[in-house]
Design an enzyme around this catalytic site. Structure first.
Site, mmCIF file in Angstrom:
data_model
loop_
_atom_site.group_PDB
_atom_site.id
_atom_site.type_symbol
_atom_site.label_atom_id
_atom_site.label_comp_id
_atom_site.label_asym_id
_atom_site.label_seq_id
_atom_site.Cartn_x
_atom_site.Cartn_y
_atom_site.Cartn_z
ATOM 1 N N LYS A 169 -20.456 26.239 48.335
ATOM 2 C CA LYS A 169 -20.182 24.818 48.572
ATOM 3 C C LYS A 169 -18.816 24.491 48.010
ATOM 4 O O LYS A 169 -18.512 24.831 46.863
ATOM 5 C CB LYS A 169 -21.263 23.982 47.835
ATOM 6 C CG LYS A 169 -21.085 22.497 47.987
ATOM 7 C CD LYS A 169 -21.863 21.985 49.184
ATOM 8 C CE LYS A 169 -21.457 20.607 49.618
ATOM 9 N NZ LYS A 169 -20.309 20.553 50.528
ATOM 10 N N LYS A 225 -14.196 27.407 48.495
ATOM 11 C CA LYS A 225 -13.132 26.458 48.863
ATOM 12 C C LYS A 225 -12.451 27.020 50.101
ATOM 13 O O LYS A 225 -12.440 28.235 50.321
ATOM 14 C CB LYS A 225 -12.106 26.336 47.726
ATOM 15 C CG LYS A 225 -11.194 25.137 47.869
ATOM 16 C CD LYS A 225 -11.818 23.902 47.251
ATOM 17 C CE LYS A 225 -10.956 22.674 47.449
ATOM 18 N NZ LYS A 225 -11.542 21.491 46.799
ATOM 19 N N ASP A 268 -11.470 17.444 51.587
ATOM 20 C CA ASP A 268 -10.595 17.523 50.409
ATOM 21 C C ASP A 268 -9.264 16.898 50.848
ATOM 22 O O ASP A 268 -9.252 16.094 51.792
ATOM 23 C CB ASP A 268 -10.426 18.988 49.955
ATOM 24 C CG ASP A 268 -9.776 19.118 48.580
ATOM 25 O OD1 ASP A 268 -10.390 18.723 47.577
ATOM 26 O OD2 ASP A 268 -8.622 19.594 48.501
ATOM 27 N N THR A 323 -16.451 10.408 44.201
ATOM 28 C CA THR A 323 -15.594 11.093 43.218
ATOM 29 C C THR A 323 -14.914 10.079 42.307
ATOM 30 O O THR A 323 -14.898 10.227 41.082
ATOM 31 C CB THR A 323 -14.548 11.980 43.934
ATOM 32 O OG1 THR A 323 -15.216 12.766 44.914
ATOM 33 C CG2 THR A 323 -13.842 12.882 42.957
ATOM 34 N N SER A 339 -22.336 15.144 47.603
ATOM 35 C CA SER A 339 -22.454 16.093 48.725
ATOM 36 C C SER A 339 -23.798 16.812 48.641
ATOM 37 O O SER A 339 -24.461 17.043 49.658
ATOM 38 C CB SER A 339 -21.321 17.122 48.690
ATOM 39 O OG SER A 339 -20.171 16.598 49.298
HETATM 40 P P1 NAP Z 1 -6.340 12.556 49.718
HETATM 41 O O1 NAP Z 1 -7.308 11.572 50.261
HETATM 42 O O2 NAP Z 1 -5.520 13.372 50.649
HETATM 43 O O3 NAP Z 1 -5.404 11.751 48.697
HETATM 44 C C1 NAP Z 1 -4.405 12.352 47.938
HETATM 45 C C2 NAP Z 1 -3.458 11.230 47.523
HETATM 46 O O4 NAP Z 1 -2.472 11.736 46.618
HETATM 47 C C3 NAP Z 1 -2.683 10.643 48.692
HETATM 48 O O5 NAP Z 1 -2.479 9.271 48.442
HETATM 49 C C4 NAP Z 1 -1.368 11.409 48.617
HETATM 50 O O6 NAP Z 1 -0.278 10.729 49.231
HETATM 51 C C5 NAP Z 1 -1.169 11.457 47.133
HETATM 52 N N1 NAP Z 1 -0.257 12.474 46.653
HETATM 53 C C6 NAP Z 1 -0.107 13.757 47.039
HETATM 54 N N2 NAP Z 1 0.818 14.373 46.278
HETATM 55 C C7 NAP Z 1 1.244 13.432 45.399
HETATM 56 C C8 NAP Z 1 2.186 13.427 44.346
HETATM 57 N N3 NAP Z 1 2.889 14.529 44.042
HETATM 58 N N4 NAP Z 1 2.374 12.280 43.626
HETATM 59 C C9 NAP Z 1 1.686 11.162 43.912
HETATM 60 N N5 NAP Z 1 0.778 11.097 44.906
HETATM 61 C C10 NAP Z 1 0.579 12.220 45.633
HETATM 62 O O7 NAP Z 1 -7.076 13.606 48.767
HETATM 63 P P2 NAP Z 1 -8.319 13.333 47.807
HETATM 64 O O8 NAP Z 1 -9.555 13.777 48.507
HETATM 65 O O9 NAP Z 1 -8.223 11.989 47.211
HETATM 66 O O10 NAP Z 1 -8.070 14.447 46.697
HETATM 67 C C11 NAP Z 1 -7.176 14.247 45.620
HETATM 68 C C12 NAP Z 1 -7.445 15.288 44.547
HETATM 69 O O11 NAP Z 1 -8.808 15.171 44.102
HETATM 70 C C13 NAP Z 1 -7.287 16.741 44.968
HETATM 71 O O12 NAP Z 1 -6.852 17.497 43.857
HETATM 72 C C14 NAP Z 1 -8.723 17.157 45.327
HETATM 73 O O13 NAP Z 1 -8.915 18.560 45.256
HETATM 74 C C15 NAP Z 1 -9.471 16.435 44.240
HETATM 75 N N6 NAP Z 1 -10.888 16.199 44.497
HETATM 76 C C16 NAP Z 1 -11.269 15.525 45.614
HETATM 77 C C17 NAP Z 1 -12.620 15.272 45.824
HETATM 78 C C18 NAP Z 1 -13.086 14.467 46.999
HETATM 79 O O14 NAP Z 1 -14.284 14.130 47.031
HETATM 80 N N7 NAP Z 1 -12.243 14.088 47.934
HETATM 81 C C19 NAP Z 1 -13.569 15.741 44.904
HETATM 82 C C20 NAP Z 1 -13.137 16.405 43.751
HETATM 83 C C21 NAP Z 1 -11.784 16.621 43.560
HETATM 84 P P3 NAP Z 1 -0.022 10.908 50.816
HETATM 85 O O15 NAP Z 1 -1.285 10.522 51.519
HETATM 86 O O16 NAP Z 1 1.076 9.967 51.030
HETATM 87 O O17 NAP Z 1 0.299 12.365 51.005
#
Ligand code: NAP
Length: 369
Positions: free
Chosen positions: A13, A49, A89, A132, A301
């Protein structure tokens, strides 16, 4: 690509990432971490992953759909409800999951729920989109209660990343009484001393890939900087890095400590470099490691898998209550292990690593090595 790392305690997962930085090395470390994060939730899920170096920014829905369909043409052989259940993700939200699951269903001819973070109408769970970010704040609440006898009320909070995790973390922090004074995305940082208008961020993200640079158009009192690392220079009590890996380096950690930040909790995976983490610990900054603090997403999830397997749909309130309990339990187990093995009750990094590891280790021994 998909890295299936360990299935000792349940089907593989883990998320699916579409971003130009995706490579085997990053997928391996994320899958490795996912094993112990999933174990911490106490739900039966192994660790994996996957993803591709495909950048969905600027692509049409048709292009994204065709990419997702072709991705599944190979991946479908390796996944299934009892084998491997991918989720979203970075770059993969409900829309992409819909295309991926639709193609999988077409090939396998079964409605098995293989994929989580699905749209609600396609078998997704209410509360998954919030999980999250909300879970992160529930974890921080426990840290504040245990180590400071305090809560979110009137705390100044900064959140990097205005995506799925960051926007929901900001929303819950505000609901719990905090003032979120800054948020960022790849375009830069917006700083609003009146408190960030999260509804506007959520609204803008429905139609725009990049949202933060548009904030000052309707909030002229706020200031915008195109430098993403400027967020760590803004005085705050609590910092929630929710964007990407290695976004807080030693220099940013020093800025945070200098400006009075006393708690950092990771919404993103590995957003804090090793040097920055050490600096926080030596300067008595409370630190919530992502493995524990952002486990709420995969926990829900797991709840989505349970609902799909039993043909049930739980209400938002039911799911949120279960999430809250799971986050409290993750904190408690990490804290207990920190006391027992690290000799420092606030060493949640060691605590979470050991708590996550023990179950996987015991299951592997039971199953023969
Ligand atoms: P997401 O929806 O794609 O959002 C990522 C956000 O971060 C977007 O606003 C993106 O901007 C921004 N970003 C990317 N690089 C950046 C930087 N260098 N400085 C500032 N902002 C930046 O992704 P997400 O699902 O929220 O995931 C974010 C993180 O949480 C990742 O590390 C992921 O592995 C982790 N995570 C996610 C989940 C989940 O349920 N989604 C669960 C556990 C962990 P743009 O859109 O403009 O590119």
């Amino acid at each position: 690509m998909r890295v299936q790392f360990n299935s000792a305690i349940g089907p593989y997962k883990g998320g699916t990432r579409f971003h130009q930085s995706v490579n085997e090395s990053i997928m391996k470390f994320l899958a490795f971490e996912q094993i112990f994060k999933n174990s911490l939730t106490c739900l039966p899920m192994g660790g994996a992953k996957g993803g591709a170096d495909f950048d969905p920014h600027g692509k049409s829905d048709n292009e994204i759909m065709r990419f997702c369909q072709n991705y599944i043409l190979e991946l479908y052989r390796h996944i299934g409800p009892r084998m491997d259940v991918p989720a979203g993700d970075v770059g993969v939200g409900a829309k992409e999951i819909g295309y991926l699951y639709g193609m999988y269903k077409r090939i396998e001819n079964e409605f098995s729920g293989t994929f989580t973070s699905k749209g609600i109408e396609s078998g997704g769970s209410l509360g998954r989109a919030e999980a999250t970010g909300y879970g992160l704040c529930y974890f921080v609440e426990e840290m504040l209660k245990e180590f400071k006898n305090d809560d979110f009320k009137d705390k100044r909070v900064i959140v990097s990343g205005a995506g799925k995790v960051g926007s929901m973390a900001a929303e819950k922090a505000i609901q719990l009484g905090a003032k979120v004074v800054a948020i960022s995305d790849i375009s830069g940082v917006v700083h609003d001393e009146n408190g960030i208008d999260v509804n506007l961020i959520k609204e803008l993200s429905k139609t725009h890939n990049v949202v933060v640079d548009k904030y000052t158009l309707t909030h002229p009192d706020a200031t915008f900087s195109p430098q993403t690392t400027d967020i760590w220079k803004i005085p705050c009590d609590i910092a929630l890095p929710c964007a990407t890996e290695n976004e807080i380096n030693l220099e940013s950690a020093k800025e945070l400590v200098k400006n009075g930040c006393f708690l950092v909790a990771e919404g993103a995976n590995m957003p804090t470099t090793t040097e920055a983490t050490k600096y926080f610990r030596t300067n008595n900054v409370l630190f919530g490691p992502g493995k524990a603090s952002n486990a709420g997403g995969v926990a829900v999830s797991g709840l989505e898998m349970a609902q799909n397997a039993t043909f049930q749909c739980w209400s938002f309130e039911e799911v949120d209550e279960k999430l809250h309990k799971i986050m409290k339990k993750i904190f408690r187990r990490s804290h207990e292990m920190a006391i027992r093995y690290a000799g420092r009750p606030d060493d949640l990094i060691t605590g979470a690593n050991i708590a996550g590891f023990m179950k996987v280790y015991q299951a592997m021994l039971q199953q023969g090595v």
